[in-house]
Structure formats: C-alpha cells, structure tokens
Design a protein around this motif. Sequence first.
Motif, PDB file in Angstrom:
ATOM      1  N   LYS A   2       0.826  -1.209   0.000  1.00 19.86           N
ATOM      2  CA  LYS A   2       0.000   0.000   0.000  1.00 19.86           C
ATOM      3  C   LYS A   2       0.858   1.256   0.000  1.00 19.86           C
ATOM      4  CE  LYS A   2      -3.585   2.339   2.685  1.00 19.86           C
ATOM      5  NZ  LYS A   2      -4.447   2.270   3.907  1.00 19.86           N
ATOM      6  N   SER A   3       1.941   1.234   0.789  1.00 20.05           N
ATOM      7  CA  SER A   3       2.828   2.399   0.847  1.00 20.05           C
ATOM      8  C   SER A   3       3.529   2.644  -0.484  1.00 20.05           C
ATOM      9  CB  SER A   3       3.862   2.208   1.958  1.00 20.05           C
ATOM     10  OG  SER A   3       4.632   1.041   1.742  1.00 20.05           O
ATOM     11  N   LEU A   4       3.836   1.569  -1.219  1.00 23.46           N
ATOM     12  CA  LEU A   4       4.475   1.714  -2.524  1.00 23.46           C
ATOM     13  C   LEU A   4       3.530   2.385  -3.522  1.00 23.46           C
ATOM     14  CD1 LEU A   4       6.166  -1.805  -2.789  1.00 23.46           C
ATOM     15  CD2 LEU A   4       7.282   0.359  -2.243  1.00 23.46           C
ATOM     16  N   ILE A   5       2.266   2.001  -3.467  1.00 19.74           N
ATOM     17  CA  ILE A   5       1.268   2.608  -4.346  1.00 19.74           C
ATOM     18  C   ILE A   5       1.075   4.078  -4.013  1.00 19.74           C
ATOM     19  CG2 ILE A   5      -1.144   2.526  -5.062  1.00 19.74           C
ATOM     20  CD1 ILE A   5      -1.083  -0.487  -4.428  1.00 19.74           C
ATOM     21  N   ILE A   6       0.980   4.377  -2.712  1.00 24.66           N
ATOM     22  CA  ILE A   6       0.802   5.766  -2.285  1.00 24.66           C
ATOM     23  C   ILE A   6       1.995   6.618  -2.711  1.00 24.66           C
ATOM     24  CG2 ILE A   6       0.624   7.271  -0.259  1.00 24.66           C
ATOM     25  CD1 ILE A   6      -0.957   5.064   1.113  1.00 24.66           C
ATOM     26  N   LYS A   7       3.195   6.045  -2.632  1.00 25.67           N
ATOM     27  CA  LYS A   7       4.410   6.769  -3.046  1.00 25.67           C
ATOM     28  C   LYS A   7       4.319   7.213  -4.504  1.00 25.67           C
ATOM     29  CE  LYS A   7       7.810   4.305  -4.409  1.00 25.67           C
ATOM     30  NZ  LYS A   7       7.923   4.769  -5.839  1.00 25.67           N
TER      31      LYS A   7
END
Length: 216
Positions: A2-7
């Motif tokens: 999820k954090s990779l997508i948000i980045k």
Amino acid sequence: MKSLIIKDVYNILHNMKSLFLMLFVFLFLILPKGGAAAYAITCCILCAMMIVTTFSFDENAKWEKYAMVMPVSRKDLVLSKFVVLLFFCIFGMVFGGILGIAGSTIMGKFHIFSLTEWLELLCVCLAGMVISFFLGSMVIPLLFRFGAEKARALMLAAFLLPVLLCSGLYFLLRSLGVILTDTVILTLICASPLVLILWTAVMYRISLRIFKNTEF
C-alpha cells in the motif's frame, strides 16, 4: 505494498498540471472529429503512459537501491507498478468519459437521453481501459530491464506491435472470408478480461524475473 502505491500516486501528483494541460489540448484536437469515444480512449492511453514517469522518479531518487535495504519484497515492488498502472487507466477512463460527454453534449454530438449512446460509450471506455492496461503492462518489463530513458525509445515499438498484429489478423480473416459478426465481436469482448488477466500474469512474471536478476 500500500505504501508503494501511495508513493507513486503522491509523486505523480506533482506532474498533474502538465498531464491536465495535455489532456485539455487533446480535448480540442480530438473531440470535434472523433467524439467522446475517441477522446476517452486517448485519455486512457495517455494516463497509462504516466507509469513511465513513476520509473523516472524512482531512477532519479535511486529508490530501488534504497528499497532493497528496507522490508520491501521485490514481488510487492513489481506488483505495485501494475496496480498503479491500473489506477492510471481507470482515472483516464473516468476523466476522458466525463469530459468527453460534457464536450460532445455542448457540441450536439452526444444525446444524454439516448440509452444506446450511453451503452456504446460505456463499452468504448471499458475497451479503452483494457487496451491501455494491455499496452502499459507490456512496457513495464522494458522499464525494469532498460530503465525509463531507454524504454521510452522502445515504447513506440511495443505499442505498434500489437496494433500491427491485430490489423494483420483482421485482414487475414477477411481474406479467408471470415466475417466479424456482432456475435463474434461480443464473444471477443466477453473473453477480453480473461485474456487481459493471463497477459498481466505473464508480464508480471517477466518483470519479476528481470527485477530479481538486477544487481544494485
């Protein structure tokens, strides 16, 4: 993941002004002649190409080297790019559909009370999303293998290859006397999600293998 997508989404927000400007320019170029359908497909493809920009940001920030010393698996990193690509395609479909309907309605080329036109446009928008995701997923392995700058030169060839293959298949079927009836077209449309899932799985496996073999 999820954090990779948000980045990637957060990084691309800084480039939204140029994207919106480009989409509005194409609005005036395509809408008068091609209508809402052509504009929606164009928006899907243009937004799908933004996946290249996310790789450019990663390369400039040396992100992949940094990510390898963090609790981030290579599988999640690769998969996140395909999820981000899907988000871009959906955004292009929605944005192109809404703006295309508004512009076509003003020009009298779209009748908002016509159920047939709504269904046709919906089918075209979904087809545009499928096509853009298909092409975008083909570019992702190139981006992992050659990087953003080199992949830009190969991207055109990657986009033209399936177009040429489909055109060649169409003319071959027509020369053999095979007629693409409404039933055949409907069958192809219904089968397209399954084909897209299988295609995405293959592109993901190729991308993951390339990334696993990459030394940082």
